[in-house]
Design an enzyme around this catalytic site. Structure first.
Site, PDB file in Angstrom:
ATOM      1  N   CYS A 165       0.806  -1.223   0.000  1.00 60.54           N
ATOM      2  CA  CYS A 165       0.000   0.000   0.000  1.00 60.54           C
ATOM      3  C   CYS A 165       0.840   1.275   0.000  1.00 60.54           C
ATOM      4  O   CYS A 165       0.285   2.377  -0.043  1.00 60.54           O
ATOM      5  CB  CYS A 165      -0.944  -0.011   1.195  1.00 60.54           C
ATOM      6  SG  CYS A 165      -1.983  -1.486   1.210  1.00 60.54           S
ATOM      7  N   HIS A 303      -2.667   7.799   6.582  1.00 59.22           N
ATOM      8  CA  HIS A 303      -2.907   6.499   5.940  1.00 59.22           C
ATOM      9  C   HIS A 303      -4.280   5.995   6.358  1.00 59.22           C
ATOM     10  O   HIS A 303      -5.024   5.490   5.517  1.00 59.22           O
ATOM     11  CB  HIS A 303      -1.804   5.520   6.338  1.00 59.22           C
ATOM     12  CG  HIS A 303      -1.858   4.215   5.628  1.00 59.22           C
ATOM     13  ND1 HIS A 303      -1.788   4.110   4.253  1.00 59.22           N
ATOM     14  CD2 HIS A 303      -1.991   2.936   6.098  1.00 59.22           C
ATOM     15  CE1 HIS A 303      -1.855   2.833   3.904  1.00 59.22           C
ATOM     16  NE2 HIS A 303      -1.996   2.099   5.005  1.00 59.22           N
ATOM     17  N   GLU A 314      -0.808   4.989  13.937  1.00 60.89           N
ATOM     18  CA  GLU A 314      -0.427   6.188  13.186  1.00 60.89           C
ATOM     19  C   GLU A 314      -0.619   7.461  14.004  1.00 60.89           C
ATOM     20  O   GLU A 314       0.251   8.339  14.026  1.00 60.89           O
ATOM     21  CB  GLU A 314      -1.229   6.275  11.888  1.00 60.89           C
ATOM     22  CG  GLU A 314      -0.829   7.466  11.026  1.00 60.89           C
ATOM     23  CD  GLU A 314      -1.519   7.493   9.683  1.00 60.89           C
ATOM     24  OE1 GLU A 314      -1.111   8.290   8.816  1.00 60.89           O
ATOM     25  OE2 GLU A 314      -2.496   6.714   9.486  1.00 60.89           O
ATOM     26  N   LYS A 335      -9.581   7.930   2.930  1.00 54.12           N
ATOM     27  CA  LYS A 335     -10.054   6.551   2.707  1.00 54.12           C
ATOM     28  C   LYS A 335     -11.466   6.360   3.240  1.00 54.12           C
ATOM     29  O   LYS A 335     -12.136   5.393   2.868  1.00 54.12           O
ATOM     30  CB  LYS A 335      -9.103   5.552   3.372  1.00 54.12           C
ATOM     31  CG  LYS A 335      -7.767   5.366   2.663  1.00 54.12           C
ATOM     32  CD  LYS A 335      -6.967   4.251   3.321  1.00 54.12           C
ATOM     33  CE  LYS A 335      -5.615   4.040   2.638  1.00 54.12           C
ATOM     34  NZ  LYS A 335      -4.647   5.109   2.953  1.00 54.12           N
ATOM     35  N   HIS A 340      -9.917   1.874   0.374  1.00 47.22           N
ATOM     36  CA  HIS A 340      -8.462   1.681   0.320  1.00 47.22           C
ATOM     37  C   HIS A 340      -8.082   1.106  -1.042  1.00 47.22           C
ATOM     38  O   HIS A 340      -8.379  -0.043  -1.346  1.00 47.22           O
ATOM     39  CB  HIS A 340      -8.039   0.737   1.449  1.00 47.22           C
ATOM     40  CG  HIS A 340      -6.562   0.670   1.657  1.00 47.22           C
ATOM     41  ND1 HIS A 340      -5.640   1.260   0.832  1.00 47.22           N
ATOM     42  CD2 HIS A 340      -5.824   0.039   2.633  1.00 47.22           C
ATOM     43  CE1 HIS A 340      -4.424   1.016   1.269  1.00 47.22           C
ATOM     44  NE2 HIS A 340      -4.521   0.281   2.366  1.00 47.22           N
ATOM     45  N   PHE A 401       2.008  -3.580   3.867  1.00 45.72           N
ATOM     46  CA  PHE A 401       2.383  -4.887   4.407  1.00 45.72           C
ATOM     47  C   PHE A 401       3.852  -5.159   4.074  1.00 45.72           C
ATOM     48  O   PHE A 401       4.318  -4.890   2.965  1.00 45.72           O
ATOM     49  CB  PHE A 401       1.519  -5.987   3.797  1.00 45.72           C
ATOM     50  CG  PHE A 401       0.130  -6.093   4.376  1.00 45.72           C
ATOM     51  CD1 PHE A 401      -0.257  -5.345   5.471  1.00 45.72           C
ATOM     52  CD2 PHE A 401      -0.795  -6.959   3.814  1.00 45.72           C
ATOM     53  CE1 PHE A 401      -1.535  -5.451   6.004  1.00 45.72           C
ATOM     54  CE2 PHE A 401      -2.074  -7.079   4.338  1.00 45.72           C
ATOM     55  CZ  PHE A 401      -2.445  -6.330   5.429  1.00 45.72           C
TER      56      PHE A 401
END
Length: 416
Positions: A165, A303, A314, A335, A340, A401
Site C-alpha cells: 500500500c 494512511h 499512526e 479513505k 483503500h 504490508f
C-alpha cells in the site's frame, strides 16, 4: 549550483468517487462515500459483500478494443489517469524532450484479476495449457509504465515500484529523486489497482482486514471510530506529473505545488502488524529532508485505513513526532470516502493533499460517530465535514504490508 526544485504540473484521477480530478475533488469536499454492493461477481459466499468500486467507468470511452483485450483493468486505469495528467500538464509539445521524460508506476498486486480468471479457466479445462499469449504482460506490475511510455514516446527512466500500500508514494518519491539527480526533467508517477475480484476479497477476508459491515456499507469505512472493523476495498488510479522547476518555468507550465520532503523507513517488525517506531522514522525523515520543524506542517492526510490497530498506531506516531503541535494540525483520512486502493492509495491521497493546498480546504474524515478511547480527543481529525484553514505545508502518509513506511511533504505554490 542551486538545488533542483521539483514541482507538480499535472494531475489525473480515476476513483470510486469521481472519474477525473474535478469530480474527485467534488466528491472529497462533499463527503461522498464510494461504497456499494459488489456487482462484478456474486459475493454471497464472502464475508464482505461490498467495496468502493468505480462508477460509470467504461473502458471503451478511453481505450480501443484491442488495447482493452491486452490490458488488465489495473493497466487500463493507469492509462486513463495517466492521460488526464499528461493533458493537464500540456506535456505533448515541442518544448518537452521526450528522452528526458520518465514513467514510474506503482501497484501492490498488478493483474490479479487476469491471474484469477486464467487459473479458473485452466482448472475448468483440465489444465489445458493453451492460454492467452498476453497473460504474462497483463499481470506484471511494471506493465503500465511500459504502456504509458510506448503510447507517448517517453524514453526516460521507466519501471515500477512495489511496496504493497506504499507503492504509489514510493513511485512519487522515486520520481522526485530522479529529477533531483538530473536523470529526468519530467516524470509521470502514480499507481493503479484493480483488486475487487473474488480472490482479492477472500484473501483480505482471510487476513481479517476487511470490514464486514454489510448492512451499513455506506459508512463502513470509518477511520478512528471506535466501531471500525476493517478497511473497505477500493479500485482506481492516480497520476501526477513531477517536473523540475526550471523546466516548468521554461515552458510556462501551470504549477499546483512543490515537493519539498520525502521520508522512507522499514518497521523491521512484522509482515502485517504495524509498528509505531517505523512510522515515526518515516515522518521524521520527511521533515528532515524538507528542512522543516514539526510545527511547520498544517495538514496530514493520514494512511488511516479504518483498521483497529493501524489507526491508533499512526495517530500515536504523529503525537510522538509532532508533540504539542499535533493538537494544532488538521488530520484526515480520505479513505473514509474512497476506500483503500491498496497500491494506488498513495497516488490519489497525494492528489487530495495537493488539492487541499490549492483550495486551502481540508477534506473530511466521514462516517465518524464515536471516538476510540485510545485516540486523544484533542487531535483534530476533521470529522464529517471539510475545514477551511491556511495550509502552507501538507504531508501524506502511506504504509504497506511488509513494514514499508513512506511520507511525503508538499508546499503550497506561491511562486519565487
Amino acid at each position: 549550483m542551486l538545488p533542483t526544485r521539483v514541482v507538480i504540473t499535472g494531475l489525473g484521477a480515476l476513483t470510486p468517487i469521481g472519474n477525473d480530478i474535478k469530480a474527485y475533488w467534488n466528491g472529497l469536499v462533499s463527503g461522498q462515500s464510494g461504497a456499494e454492493p459488489i456487482h462484478r461477481f456474486d459475493p454471497a459466499k464472502h464475508k464482505t459483500k461490498f467495496a468502493c468500486s468505480l462508477k460509470g467507468y467504461d473502458p471503451h470511452n478511453y481505450l480501443d478494443a484491442r488495447d482493452i483485450r491486452r490490458m488488465d483493468p489495473f493497466t487500463q486505469y493507469a492509462m486513463v489517469a495517466g492521460d488526464e495528467a499528461i493533458q493537464d500538464a500540456a506535456l505533448l509539445t515541442s518544448l518537452v524532450d521526450k528522452e528526458r521524460v520518465g514513467v514510474i508506476w506503482g501497484s501492490g498486486i498488478g493483474g490479479l484479476g487476469t491471474t484469477e480468471a486464467t487459473v479458473l479457466a485452466l482448472a475448468g479445462n483440465n489444465m489445458d495449457p493453451k492460454i492467452n499469449p498476453f497473460f504474462i504482460p497483463k499481470i506484471i506490475p511494471d506493465i503500465p509504465a511500459g504502456y504509458l511510455s510506448i503510447k507517448y514516446g517517453f524514453k526516460g527512466p521507466n519501471f515500477s515500484t512495489v511496496s504493497a500500500c506504499a507503492s504509489a508514494v514510493n513511485a512519487i518519491i522515486t520520481a522526485f529523486q530522479l529529477i533531483k539527480l538530473g536523470d529526468a526533467d519530467v516524470v509521470l508517477a502514480g499507481g493503479s489497482e484493480a483488486p475487487i475480484i473474488q480472490v482479492g476479497i477472500a484473501g483480505f477476508n482471510a487476513l481479517k482486514a476487511l470490514s464486514t459491515r454489510n448492512e451499513d456499507y455506506l459508512t463502513a469505512s470509518r477511520p478512528f471510530d471506535k466501531t471500525r472493523d476493517g478497511f473497505v476495498m477500493g479500485e482506481g488510479a492516480g497520476a501526477l506529473i513531477l517536473e523540475s522547476y526550471a523546466h516548468a518555468q521554461k515552458r510556462n507550465a501551470k504549477i499546483y505545488a512543490e515537493v519539498v520532503g520525502v521520508g522512507m523507513s522499514a518497521d523491521a517488525y512484522h509482515i502485517t502488524a504495524p509498528d509505531k517506531g517505523g512510522v515515526m522514522l518515516a515522518l521524521q525523515r520527511a521533515l528532515a529532508s524538507a528542512g522543516l520543524l514539526p510545527d511547520c506542517i498544517d495538514y496530514i492526510n493520514a494512511h488511516g485505513t479504518s483498521t483497529p490497530l493501524g489507526d491508533i498506531n499512526e495517530i500515536q506516531a504523529i503525537q510522538e513526532v509532532f508533540g504539542a503541535h499535533a493538537y494544532r494540525l488538521n488530520i484526515s483520512s480520505t479513505k473514509s470516502m474512497t476506500g483503500h486502493l491498496l497500491g494506488a492509495a498513495g497516488a490519489i491521497e497525494s492528489i487530495a493533499t495537493i488539492l487541499a493546498l490549492v483550495h486551502q480546504l481540508v477534506p473530511p474524515t466521514i462516517n465518524h460517530k464515536v471516538l476510540d478511547e485510545a485516540i486523544d480527543s484533542r487531535i483534530n481529525l476533521t470529522l464529517n465535514k471539510p475545514e477551511k484553514r491556511s495550509i502552507l505545508f501538507a504531508q501524506n502518509n502511506a504504509f504497506g504490508f511488509g513494514g514499508h513506511n513512506v511520507s511525503i511533504i508538499f508546499k503550497k505554490w506561491e511562486g519565487f
